[in-house]
Write an enzyme that holds these catalytic residues in place. Structure first.
Site, PDB file in Angstrom:
ATOM      1  N   ARG A 137      -0.236   7.155   7.599  1.00  0.00           N
ATOM      2  CA  ARG A 137      -0.254   7.294   6.136  1.00  0.00           C
ATOM      3  C   ARG A 137      -0.769   8.672   5.721  1.00  0.00           C
ATOM      4  O   ARG A 137      -0.419   9.190   4.665  1.00  0.00           O
ATOM      5  CB  ARG A 137      -1.162   6.228   5.499  1.00  0.00           C
ATOM      6  CG  ARG A 137      -0.647   4.800   5.593  1.00  0.00           C
ATOM      7  CD  ARG A 137      -1.442   3.899   4.660  1.00  0.00           C
ATOM      8  NE  ARG A 137      -1.328   2.493   5.014  1.00  0.00           N
ATOM      9  CZ  ARG A 137      -0.325   1.677   4.644  1.00  0.00           C
ATOM     10  NH1 ARG A 137       0.655   2.156   3.906  1.00  0.00           N
ATOM     11  NH2 ARG A 137      -0.308   0.422   5.011  1.00  0.00           N
ATOM     12  N   GLU A 139       7.596   2.508  -6.196  1.00  0.00           N
ATOM     13  CA  GLU A 139       7.723   1.947  -4.848  1.00  0.00           C
ATOM     14  C   GLU A 139       7.895   3.074  -3.828  1.00  0.00           C
ATOM     15  O   GLU A 139       8.339   4.173  -4.180  1.00  0.00           O
ATOM     16  CB  GLU A 139       8.946   0.990  -4.853  1.00  0.00           C
ATOM     17  CG  GLU A 139       9.350   0.403  -3.542  1.00  0.00           C
ATOM     18  CD  GLU A 139       8.312  -0.519  -2.908  1.00  0.00           C
ATOM     19  OE1 GLU A 139       7.200  -0.058  -2.645  1.00  0.00           O
ATOM     20  OE2 GLU A 139       8.647  -1.699  -2.645  1.00  0.00           O
ATOM     21  N   ASP A 140       7.543   2.785  -2.575  1.00  0.00           N
ATOM     22  CA  ASP A 140       7.732   3.823  -1.547  1.00  0.00           C
ATOM     23  C   ASP A 140       9.176   3.875  -1.053  1.00  0.00           C
ATOM     24  O   ASP A 140       9.809   4.923  -1.058  1.00  0.00           O
ATOM     25  CB  ASP A 140       6.753   3.628  -0.375  1.00  0.00           C
ATOM     26  CG  ASP A 140       6.846   2.256   0.299  1.00  0.00           C
ATOM     27  OD1 ASP A 140       7.560   1.360  -0.213  1.00  0.00           O
ATOM     28  OD2 ASP A 140       6.190   2.057   1.348  1.00  0.00           O
ATOM     29  N   ASP A 143       3.321   3.772   6.329  1.00  0.00           N
ATOM     30  CA  ASP A 143       2.702   3.560   7.650  1.00  0.00           C
ATOM     31  C   ASP A 143       3.628   2.946   8.692  1.00  0.00           C
ATOM     32  O   ASP A 143       4.689   2.415   8.376  1.00  0.00           O
ATOM     33  CB  ASP A 143       1.503   2.630   7.502  1.00  0.00           C
ATOM     34  CG  ASP A 143       1.945   1.168   7.336  1.00  0.00           C
ATOM     35  OD1 ASP A 143       2.851   0.913   6.522  1.00  0.00           O
ATOM     36  OD2 ASP A 143       1.418   0.294   8.048  1.00  0.00           O
ATOM     37  N   ASP A 172      14.774  -0.759   0.729  1.00  0.00           N
ATOM     38  CA  ASP A 172      15.502  -0.921   1.981  1.00  0.00           C
ATOM     39  C   ASP A 172      16.568  -2.008   1.753  1.00  0.00           C
ATOM     40  O   ASP A 172      17.619  -1.732   1.181  1.00  0.00           O
ATOM     41  CB  ASP A 172      14.453  -1.297   3.042  1.00  0.00           C
ATOM     42  CG  ASP A 172      14.983  -1.394   4.451  1.00  0.00           C
ATOM     43  OD1 ASP A 172      16.051  -0.860   4.732  1.00  0.00           O
ATOM     44  OD2 ASP A 172      14.311  -2.028   5.292  1.00  0.00           O
ATOM     45  N   LYS A 198      17.201   3.689   0.820  1.00  0.00           N
ATOM     46  CA  LYS A 198      18.043   3.542   2.021  1.00  0.00           C
ATOM     47  C   LYS A 198      19.255   2.701   1.630  1.00  0.00           C
ATOM     48  O   LYS A 198      19.277   1.492   1.881  1.00  0.00           O
ATOM     49  CB  LYS A 198      17.283   2.762   3.094  1.00  0.00           C
ATOM     50  CG  LYS A 198      16.254   3.519   3.849  1.00  0.00           C
ATOM     51  CD  LYS A 198      15.836   2.622   5.035  1.00  0.00           C
ATOM     52  CE  LYS A 198      14.499   2.972   5.559  1.00  0.00           C
ATOM     53  NZ  LYS A 198      14.032   1.984   6.543  1.00  0.00           N
ATOM     54  N   LYS A 257       0.798  -1.193   0.000  1.00  0.00           N
ATOM     55  CA  LYS A 257       0.000   0.000   0.000  1.00  0.00           C
ATOM     56  C   LYS A 257       0.851   1.271   0.000  1.00  0.00           C
ATOM     57  O   LYS A 257       0.381   2.347  -0.346  1.00  0.00           O
ATOM     58  CB  LYS A 257      -0.874   0.041   1.274  1.00  0.00           C
ATOM     59  CG  LYS A 257      -1.833  -1.068   1.442  1.00  0.00           C
ATOM     60  CD  LYS A 257      -2.612  -0.841   2.759  1.00  0.00           C
ATOM     61  CE  LYS A 257      -3.413  -2.049   3.149  1.00  0.00           C
ATOM     62  NZ  LYS A 257      -4.036  -1.854   4.494  1.00  0.00           N
ATOM     63  N   GLY A 258       2.103   1.163   0.420  1.00  0.00           N
ATOM     64  CA  GLY A 258       2.889   2.350   0.763  1.00  0.00           C
ATOM     65  C   GLY A 258       3.080   3.372  -0.339  1.00  0.00           C
ATOM     66  O   GLY A 258       3.257   4.552  -0.061  1.00  0.00           O
ATOM     67  N   PHE A 270      13.446   4.507  10.533  1.00  0.00           N
ATOM     68  CA  PHE A 270      12.096   4.074  10.174  1.00  0.00           C
ATOM     69  C   PHE A 270      11.255   5.292   9.812  1.00  0.00           C
ATOM     70  O   PHE A 270      10.996   6.172  10.630  1.00  0.00           O
ATOM     71  CB  PHE A 270      11.455   3.282  11.316  1.00  0.00           C
ATOM     72  CG  PHE A 270      10.269   2.497  10.852  1.00  0.00           C
ATOM     73  CD1 PHE A 270      10.430   1.257  10.241  1.00  0.00           C
ATOM     74  CD2 PHE A 270       8.983   3.013  10.979  1.00  0.00           C
ATOM     75  CE1 PHE A 270       9.338   0.540   9.778  1.00  0.00           C
ATOM     76  CE2 PHE A 270       7.884   2.304  10.523  1.00  0.00           C
ATOM     77  CZ  PHE A 270       8.070   1.067   9.929  1.00  0.00           C
TER      78      PHE A 270
HETATM   79  P1  5GP Z   1      12.945  -4.283   1.431  1.00  0.00           P
HETATM   80  O1  5GP Z   1      12.378  -5.527   0.839  1.00  0.00           O
HETATM   81  O2  5GP Z   1      13.669  -3.408   0.433  1.00  0.00           O
HETATM   82  O3  5GP Z   1      13.807  -4.576   2.633  1.00  0.00           O
HETATM   83  O4  5GP Z   1      11.757  -3.474   2.033  1.00  0.00           O
HETATM   84  C1  5GP Z   1      10.891  -2.745   1.240  1.00  0.00           C
HETATM   85  C2  5GP Z   1       9.572  -2.502   1.915  1.00  0.00           C
HETATM   86  O5  5GP Z   1       9.707  -2.500   3.335  1.00  0.00           O
HETATM   87  C3  5GP Z   1       9.045  -1.133   1.551  1.00  0.00           C
HETATM   88  O6  5GP Z   1       8.243  -1.197   0.409  1.00  0.00           O
HETATM   89  C4  5GP Z   1       8.251  -0.752   2.765  1.00  0.00           C
HETATM   90  O7  5GP Z   1       6.960  -1.278   2.662  1.00  0.00           O
HETATM   91  C5  5GP Z   1       8.970  -1.451   3.899  1.00  0.00           C
HETATM   92  N1  5GP Z   1       9.897  -0.503   4.559  1.00  0.00           N
HETATM   93  C6  5GP Z   1      11.239  -0.445   4.429  1.00  0.00           C
HETATM   94  N2  5GP Z   1      11.733   0.562   5.164  1.00  0.00           N
HETATM   95  C7  5GP Z   1      10.671   1.146   5.773  1.00  0.00           C
HETATM   96  C8  5GP Z   1      10.534   2.288   6.641  1.00  0.00           C
HETATM   97  O8  5GP Z   1      11.471   2.985   7.002  1.00  0.00           O
HETATM   98  N3  5GP Z   1       9.258   2.584   7.027  1.00  0.00           N
HETATM   99  C9  5GP Z   1       8.182   1.849   6.650  1.00  0.00           C
HETATM  100  N4  5GP Z   1       7.002   2.222   7.106  1.00  0.00           N
HETATM  101  N5  5GP Z   1       8.272   0.790   5.822  1.00  0.00           N
HETATM  102  C10 5GP Z   1       9.520   0.457   5.381  1.00  0.00           C
END
Ligand code: 5GP
Length: 180
Positions: free
Chosen positions: A170, A104-105, A164, A108, A136, A50-51, A157
């Site tokens: 959100r 994408e939001d 969220d 990470d 990140k 949803k992000g 975070f």
């Molecule tokens: P990854 O698979 O790259 O580790 O994580 C990606 C997803 O993790 C993002 O689409 C998001 O939904 C969530 N995520 C990663 N970092 C954060 C953060 O700082 N805050 C929030 N709310 N979600 C995060």
């Protein structure tokens, strides 16, 4: 009802105005880079729910070339602030021979984006790009080739502007760090 926001809980990082300016810059770059798409074969934005829903909605309105939008649902975080390490992806897309831009939001560790791109590439799109609001890089474990980035952020975070914590925050028009 959302948990109350106070400056003790969230430290603002990017204002609504700064986000609007950056989103508009990215929209212009996309329109420029995909200038050759036609109404018969428009650019397809694929927003990750949803992000990314607010980012994608704002971005779409800044793109001045033929453009459509569809969605995938990915979840990697449970109720805590750490990734579960496995990603569930749901979609119902037909994308063969289309020019795709995943929206994408946050990228990470890179696991979610790696899995989404691997899945979409099996359907043989004409091209596939990645647009993320936040990157990140310090947290990266799985390499991702990002085409457009809104802002680089430290390994903290983040919430707000569609992003969220346990479905809260959100609605905030800005992006901030959720203090632990
Ligand atoms: P990854 O698979 O790259 O580790 O994580 C990606 C997803 O993790 C993002 O689409 C998001 O939904 C969530 N995520 C990663 N970092 C954060 C953060 O700082 N805050 C929030 N709310 N979600 C995060």
């Amino acid at each position: 009802m959302s948990e109350p926001y106070t400056s003790n809980t969230i430290t603002p990082l990017f204002s609504a105005g700064a986000i609007e300016k950056r989103v508009s810059e990215i929209g212009k770059a996309i329109a420029n880079d995909f200038a050759l798409v036609t109404p018969e074969c428009p650019l397809l934005l694929i927003a990750v729910l949803k992000g990314a829903f607010i980012f994608a909605a704002d971005l779409l309105r800044t793109i001045t070339i033929p453009c459509c939008i569809d969605f995938v649902h990915a979840s990697s975080y449970g109720s805590e602030k750490t990734s579960s390490g496995s990603v569930s992806i749901k979609h119902n897309l037909t994308i063969t021979d289309r020019h795709l831009l995943i929206v994408e939001d946050i990228i990470d560790t890179g696991l979610t984006m790696q899995q989404i791109t691997a899945e979409l590439l099996t359907m043989k799109p004409a091209s596939l790009g990645i647009c993320t609001l936040l990157d990140k890089p310090e947290a990266r474990k799985h390499p991702v080739d990002i085409t457009y980035t809104g802002f680089m952020v430290p390994d903290t975070f983040i919430v707000g502007y569609g992003i969220d914590y346990n479905e809260h925050y959100r609605e905030l028009p800005f992006l901030g760090v959720l203090n632990s």
